[in-house]
Design a protein around this motif. Structure first.
Motif, PDB file in Angstrom:
ATOM      1  N   SER A 151      -0.836  13.139  12.782  1.00  0.00           N
ATOM      2  CA  SER A 151      -1.806  11.981  11.781  1.00  0.00           C
ATOM      3  C   SER A 151      -3.114  12.665  10.586  1.00  0.00           C
ATOM      4  O   SER A 151      -3.756  11.896   9.707  1.00  0.00           O
ATOM      5  CB  SER A 151      -3.117  11.902  13.023  1.00  0.00           C
ATOM      6  N   HIS A 152      -2.819  14.260  10.689  1.00  0.00           N
ATOM      7  CA  HIS A 152      -4.121  14.284   9.771  1.00  0.00           C
ATOM      8  C   HIS A 152      -3.724  14.750   8.981  1.00  0.00           C
ATOM      9  O   HIS A 152      -4.121  15.369   7.273  1.00  0.00           O
ATOM     10  CB  HIS A 152      -4.250  16.113  10.655  1.00  0.00           C
ATOM     11  N   SER A 153      -1.710  14.947   8.429  1.00  0.00           N
ATOM     12  CA  SER A 153      -1.430  14.814   7.318  1.00  0.00           C
ATOM     13  C   SER A 153      -0.846  13.561   6.800  1.00  0.00           C
ATOM     14  O   SER A 153      -0.893  13.444   5.444  1.00  0.00           O
ATOM     15  CB  SER A 153       0.671  15.635   7.496  1.00  0.00           C
ATOM     16  N   LYS A 154      -1.145  12.695   7.410  1.00  0.00           N
ATOM     17  CA  LYS A 154      -0.861  11.295   6.821  1.00  0.00           C
ATOM     18  C   LYS A 154      -2.151  10.273   6.330  1.00  0.00           C
ATOM     19  O   LYS A 154      -3.629  10.311   6.377  1.00  0.00           O
ATOM     20  CB  LYS A 154      -1.139   9.956   8.096  1.00  0.00           C
ATOM     21  N   TYR A 188       1.064  -1.296  -0.165  1.00  0.00           N
ATOM     22  CA  TYR A 188       0.079  -0.221   0.012  1.00  0.00           C
ATOM     23  C   TYR A 188       0.982   0.715   0.394  1.00  0.00           C
ATOM     24  O   TYR A 188       1.842   1.301   0.315  1.00  0.00           O
ATOM     25  CB  TYR A 188      -0.925  -0.339   1.075  1.00  0.00           C
ATOM     26  N   VAL A 189       0.332   2.257  -0.222  1.00  0.00           N
ATOM     27  CA  VAL A 189       0.950   4.044  -0.366  1.00  0.00           C
ATOM     28  C   VAL A 189       0.679   4.328   0.864  1.00  0.00           C
ATOM     29  O   VAL A 189      -0.692   4.706   0.980  1.00  0.00           O
ATOM     30  CB  VAL A 189       1.038   4.359  -2.032  1.00  0.00           C
ATOM     31  N   LYS A 190       2.049   4.951   1.079  1.00  0.00           N
ATOM     32  CA  LYS A 190       0.974   5.627   2.414  1.00  0.00           C
ATOM     33  C   LYS A 190       2.037   7.403   2.461  1.00  0.00           C
ATOM     34  O   LYS A 190       2.815   7.157   1.359  1.00  0.00           O
ATOM     35  CB  LYS A 190       1.845   5.674   3.654  1.00  0.00           C
ATOM     36  N   THR A 191       1.296   8.672   2.314  1.00  0.00           N
ATOM     37  CA  THR A 191       1.861   9.858   1.990  1.00  0.00           C
ATOM     38  C   THR A 191       1.509  10.716   3.270  1.00  0.00           C
ATOM     39  O   THR A 191       1.190  11.013   4.239  1.00  0.00           O
ATOM     40  CB  THR A 191       0.649  10.396   0.945  1.00  0.00           C
ATOM     41  N   TYR A 192       2.582  11.529   3.322  1.00  0.00           N
ATOM     42  CA  TYR A 192       2.836  12.547   4.042  1.00  0.00           C
ATOM     43  C   TYR A 192       2.692  14.485   3.489  1.00  0.00           C
ATOM     44  O   TYR A 192       4.115  13.633   2.539  1.00  0.00           O
ATOM     45  CB  TYR A 192       3.738  13.050   5.485  1.00  0.00           C
ATOM     46  N   LEU A 193       2.418  15.067   3.637  1.00  0.00           N
ATOM     47  CA  LEU A 193       3.300  16.581   3.709  1.00  0.00           C
ATOM     48  C   LEU A 193       3.502  17.284   4.440  1.00  0.00           C
ATOM     49  O   LEU A 193       3.106  17.511   5.024  1.00  0.00           O
ATOM     50  CB  LEU A 193       1.301  17.508   3.343  1.00  0.00           C
ATOM     51  N   LEU A 194       4.610  16.961   4.080  1.00  0.00           N
ATOM     52  CA  LEU A 194       6.016  17.350   5.631  1.00  0.00           C
ATOM     53  C   LEU A 194       6.577  18.877   5.256  1.00  0.00           C
ATOM     54  O   LEU A 194       6.274  19.462   4.001  1.00  0.00           O
ATOM     55  CB  LEU A 194       7.287  16.745   5.204  1.00  0.00           C
ATOM     56  N   PRO A 195       6.545  19.648   6.287  1.00  0.00           N
ATOM     57  CA  PRO A 195       6.954  18.559   7.332  1.00  0.00           C
ATOM     58  C   PRO A 195       5.554  18.806   8.521  1.00  0.00           C
ATOM     59  O   PRO A 195       6.641  17.724  10.249  1.00  0.00           O
ATOM     60  CB  PRO A 195       7.753  20.125   8.237  1.00  0.00           C
TER      61      PRO A 195
END
Length: 452
Positions: A201-204, A190-197
């Motif tokens: 959990s809101h970004s995941k 599966y693919v997981k994304t984050y909008l860093l920095p």
């Protein structure tokens, strides 16, 4: 291996900072080469005319170059290998450096909202990008655990689109190919994304899990609610994982996209090779975000009727962007200011604390009086960004606007250490009295220590 040793260059005359700067340029070149490889892959899928494909893909140039420089390594690869080889024999630790880019654009920034397709790469943003990716992935700053259980292989296809009406970033994940096997010749990826920095959990975001395949097809769109002005300071991390039912999930590779460098005119899905997660030390980060401000000097009597009575320095702190804390995610932050050499308590001013924000809007004006124009050539406006964590505070970084001469009123001082971009802002303010000078600068971490 012996052949590589013989081909290496003697770069011992270069300082660590000079080598770090060269590596930053080579990293940007590598990023561009990878992007072009994706462009060529797309052409190979869409262009049926071989002659046209040879022209558009640049294959003709590669063929001619190989004829002329047969069996020769690219000079950029040779330099990169030499520096990296030398560093692996040493401590392997990068020195903190500003990473200033030579092709500086104007430091003046527009207050209007940008169009995603018109986002440009400024020298400051390039420096920030390089500090995040030079020796590892940005995600490694916030993650612990084993990321080398399997050898990373394969690639991922995705597209990015920004919806200006809904203020949403749309990440369309299409598929992966040739993934590594995690368990008994199989993977459930599966693919997981984050909008860093932002590592919260809101970004995941996640796609669904595809069972028993090394070539999963998802065609799913992950959505982020984000203002357009924040795109410049964000990095999109896409990682591929094997879902383990009774244990820890297995890392299969990742791709990081610095959105300030993304070509927003490209709407077609692109292929990107998956990369291993290479850990970096937090101490090697040269910048922890960007700070936007305007500065103005009002000379004595310039407004008429003898006003102001003395020269005034106005600093309008607008906002910070992409604040990078040690843990990732939103932070409570504020900004302190001093006009050096006066480091007294009376000289210090600070903004209010903006809570739980990666992009805090301070909107605070600081005013200092008692200046003559000649004083500005001996002074420095020091602005530092601080994180508050409960009752404790610690510095994230800062900027110093000054002539950058290394001395003040004839004495050598450590705090007159401005970068070229910072010097340009200060110089423009002196040359343009009564006018706001707008800028966005990196919040650098290599601010030299000064005694309070």
């Amino acid at each position: 291996m012996a052949r590589e040793e013989d081909d290496s260059l003697d770069l011992t005359h270069l300082t660590e900072e000079e080598q770090a700067t060269i590596l930053e340029v080579l990293q940007r070149d590598l990023d561009l080469r990878r992007r072009d490889e994706g462009r060529v892959r797309t052409l190979q899928q869409t262009e049926s005319d071989p002659a046209r494909l040879r022209s558009l893909s640049g294959a003709w140039f590669s063929e001619e170059r190989s004829k002329r420089f047969r069996n020769r390594r690219l000079s950029c690869d040779l330099v990169h290998a030499t520096i990296c080889h030398r560093r692996t024999r040493g401590k392997g630790q990068m020195s903190n450096s500003d990473g200033h880019n030579g092709d500086t654009e104007s430091f003046s920034s527009s207050v209007t909202e940008p169009d995603p397709t018109s986002l440009k790469t400024s020298s400051s943003i390039s420096s920030l990008h390089s500090s995040y990716t030079l020796s590892g992935s940005m995600m490694s700053l916030f993650s612990t655990g084993e990321f080398d259980a399997v050898e990373v292989s394969g690639r991922i296809q995705f597209s990015l689109l920004y919806d200006t009406h809904k203020e949403e970033l749309l990440v369309r994940v299409l598929r992966c190919e040739d993934l590594a096997t995690a368990r008994k010749n199989r993977s459930d990826p599966y693919v997981k994304t984050y909008l860093l920095p932002d590592k919260s959990s809101h970004s995941k975001k996640k796609t669904s899990v595809k069972k028993k395949t090394l070539n999963p097809v998802y065609d799913q769109t992950l959505r982020y609610k984000v203002h357009i002005r924040e795109l410049r300071s964000r990095t999109l991390n896409l990682s591929v994982w094997h879902a383990e039912a009774l244990g820890r999930n297995v890392f299969l590779g990742e791709v990081e996209v610095v959105l300030a460098l993304w070509d927003w005119t490209t709407t077609q899905p692109m292929w990107h090779d998956l990369q291993p997660r290479v850990h970096i030390s937090p101490d090697s980060i040269s910048s922890r975000g960007m700070i936007s401000l305007s500065i103005k000097f009002i000379p004595e009597g310039s407004e008429g009727a003898g006003l102001p009575l003395t020269g005034e320095l106005h600093i309008w702190l607008r906002e910070a962007q992409g604040l990078l804390s040690s843990k990732g995610g939103a932070v409570d932050s504020f900004v302190k200011s001093y006009i050096l050499p006066d480091a007294s308590r009376q000289s210090g001013q600070k903004t209010r604390v903006v809570k739980r924000s990666i992009n805090p809007a301070y909107n605070h004006t600081m005013v200092y009086d008692g200046f003559h124009t000649s004083d500005l050539r001996e002074a420095c406006a020091e602005l530092t960004v601080w994180q508050r964590d409960g009752l404790k505070t610690h510095i994230l970084g800062g900027i110093r606007l000054s002539p950058g001469t290394g001395q003040s009123y004839g004495e050598a001082v450590s705090w007159m250490d401005s970068t070229e971009d910072e010097i340009a802002v200060w110089t423009s303010m002196i040359k343009n009295p009564n006018h706001w000078i707008e800028t966005t600068l990196p919040i650098r971490t290599n601010i030299t220590h000064r005694s309070e």
